[in-house]
Design a protein around this motif. Structure first.
Motif, mmCIF file in Angstrom:
data_model
loop_
_atom_site.group_PDB
_atom_site.id
_atom_site.type_symbol
_atom_site.label_atom_id
_atom_site.label_comp_id
_atom_site.label_asym_id
_atom_site.label_seq_id
_atom_site.Cartn_x
_atom_site.Cartn_y
_atom_site.Cartn_z
ATOM 1 N N UNK A 69 0.887 -1.174 0.000
ATOM 2 C CA UNK A 69 0.000 0.000 0.000
ATOM 3 C C UNK A 69 0.917 1.213 0.000
ATOM 4 N N UNK A 70 1.167 1.743 -1.177
ATOM 5 C CA UNK A 70 2.191 2.803 -1.284
ATOM 6 C C UNK A 70 1.727 3.934 -2.187
ATOM 7 N N UNK A 71 2.473 5.032 -2.170
ATOM 8 C CA UNK A 71 2.057 6.197 -2.953
ATOM 9 C C UNK A 71 2.388 5.990 -4.441
ATOM 10 N N UNK A 72 1.931 6.938 -5.256
ATOM 11 C CA UNK A 72 2.042 6.805 -6.715
ATOM 12 C C UNK A 72 3.498 6.716 -7.168
ATOM 13 N N UNK A 73 4.334 7.570 -6.611
ATOM 14 C CA UNK A 73 5.738 7.585 -7.029
ATOM 15 C C UNK A 73 6.387 6.222 -6.758
ATOM 16 N N UNK A 74 6.133 5.699 -5.570
ATOM 17 C CA UNK A 74 6.674 4.382 -5.220
ATOM 18 C C UNK A 74 6.117 3.310 -6.145
ATOM 19 N N UNK A 75 4.823 3.406 -6.432
ATOM 20 C CA UNK A 75 4.176 2.395 -7.275
ATOM 21 C C UNK A 75 4.806 2.374 -8.670
ATOM 22 N N UNK A 76 5.065 3.550 -9.222
ATOM 23 C CA UNK A 76 5.643 3.599 -10.571
ATOM 24 C C UNK A 76 7.032 2.954 -10.564
ATOM 25 N N UNK A 77 7.785 3.152 -9.490
ATOM 26 C CA UNK A 77 9.109 2.540 -9.391
ATOM 27 C C UNK A 77 9.017 1.020 -9.272
ATOM 28 N N UNK A 78 8.027 0.554 -8.519
ATOM 29 C CA UNK A 78 7.854 -0.898 -8.385
ATOM 30 C C UNK A 78 7.488 -1.506 -9.746
ATOM 31 N N UNK A 79 6.607 -0.818 -10.477
ATOM 32 C CA UNK A 79 6.174 -1.330 -11.790
ATOM 33 C C UNK A 79 7.359 -1.450 -12.746
ATOM 34 N N UNK A 80 8.300 -0.495 -12.629
ATOM 35 C CA UNK A 80 9.489 -0.540 -13.494
ATOM 36 C C UNK A 80 10.331 -1.763 -13.152
ATOM 37 N N UNK A 81 10.464 -1.999 -11.867
ATOM 38 C CA UNK A 81 11.367 -3.073 -11.427
ATOM 39 C C UNK A 81 10.718 -4.454 -11.552
ATOM 40 N N UNK A 82 9.407 -4.503 -11.320
ATOM 41 C CA UNK A 82 8.674 -5.770 -11.444
ATOM 42 C C UNK A 82 7.559 -5.578 -12.462
ATOM 43 N N UNK A 83 7.855 -5.863 -13.734
ATOM 44 C CA UNK A 83 6.868 -5.582 -14.791
ATOM 45 C C UNK A 83 5.555 -6.332 -14.605
#
Ligand code: 5GP
Length: 193
Positions: A106-120
């Motif tokens: 459960x994280x903010x948008x900026x964190x989420x975008x970084x996670x999506x980059x690292x875990x497609x």
């Protein structure tokens, strides 16, 4: 240890007042897929009802920075321009995987975008609420002062512009419906794997 890039990760974001925390606690009980909540680290001081190691790992700024430098975070960000840092430890994603579940972040948008980059393969879900509800819920919580509320409302407005970057969008107008919709999403992702 760095978790493999194909570990299942579910990210749930949404503005303050979108009902994320309630949805998360319902999902932990009702999801058709086993979910393990990632406990974030933060430099924010604990609220009176919060427990270290359950709600967050409450770290000093120095310790947070040292662990960031050591590469222990999957993502981290200063959230809401509050001066406080929040981050997801890689060890939390690993813990979920070790427990045979999917990590729920459960994280903010900026964190989420970084996670999506690292875990497609991230199952990213944006939870929103009819706009007039944000302010009402934020105030009803009664834990923040006026300046904090105003800042969170501004952040909410900004976060809403990132909705399209998420694989799924769910409107939390009625809690039961939102929880059911997310359960259906998780079930269909599991089936398609
Ligand atoms: P609060 O201080 O109300 O507990 O959380 C404030 C915000 O921090 C929430 O919008 C939440 O999504 C975000 N947040 C909590 N944990 C993390 C994290 O690990 N990483 C990031 N990027 N944001 C987080």
């Amino acid at each position: 240890m760095t978790p493999a890039p194909d570990v299942p990760v579910v990210v749930l974001s949404g503005p303050s007042g979108s009902g994320k925390t309630t949805v998360v606690s319902r999902l932990l009980k009702e999801s058709p897929v086993k979910l393990v909540k990632s406990i974030s680290a933060t430099t924010r001081p604990p609220r009176p009802i919060e427990t270290d190691g359950e709600d967050y790992y409450f770290l000093s700024t120095e310790e947070f920075e040292a662990r960031r430098q050591a590469g222990e975070f999957l993502e981290c960000a200063e959230v809401h321009k509050s001066g406080y840092w929040y981050g997801t430890l890689l060890s939390e994603v690993q813990r979920a995987s070790d427990e045979g579940g999917w990590a729920l972040l459960e994280i903010d948008v900026e964190g989420a975008l970084n996670v999506m980059k690292r875990y497609p393969r991230t199952v990213s879900i944006f939870l929103s609420t009819p706009p007039e509800e944000y302010e009402r819920r934020l105030r009803a919580r009664g834990t923040e002062d006026e300046a904090v509320i105003r800042r969170r409302l501004q952040t909410a407005e900004r976060e809403l512009t990132f909705v399209d970057r998420y694989r799924y969008q769910v409107v939390n107008e009625r809690l039961d419906d939102a929880v059911r919709e997310i359960c259906n999403i998780l079930e269909s992702v599991e089936r398609s794997d």
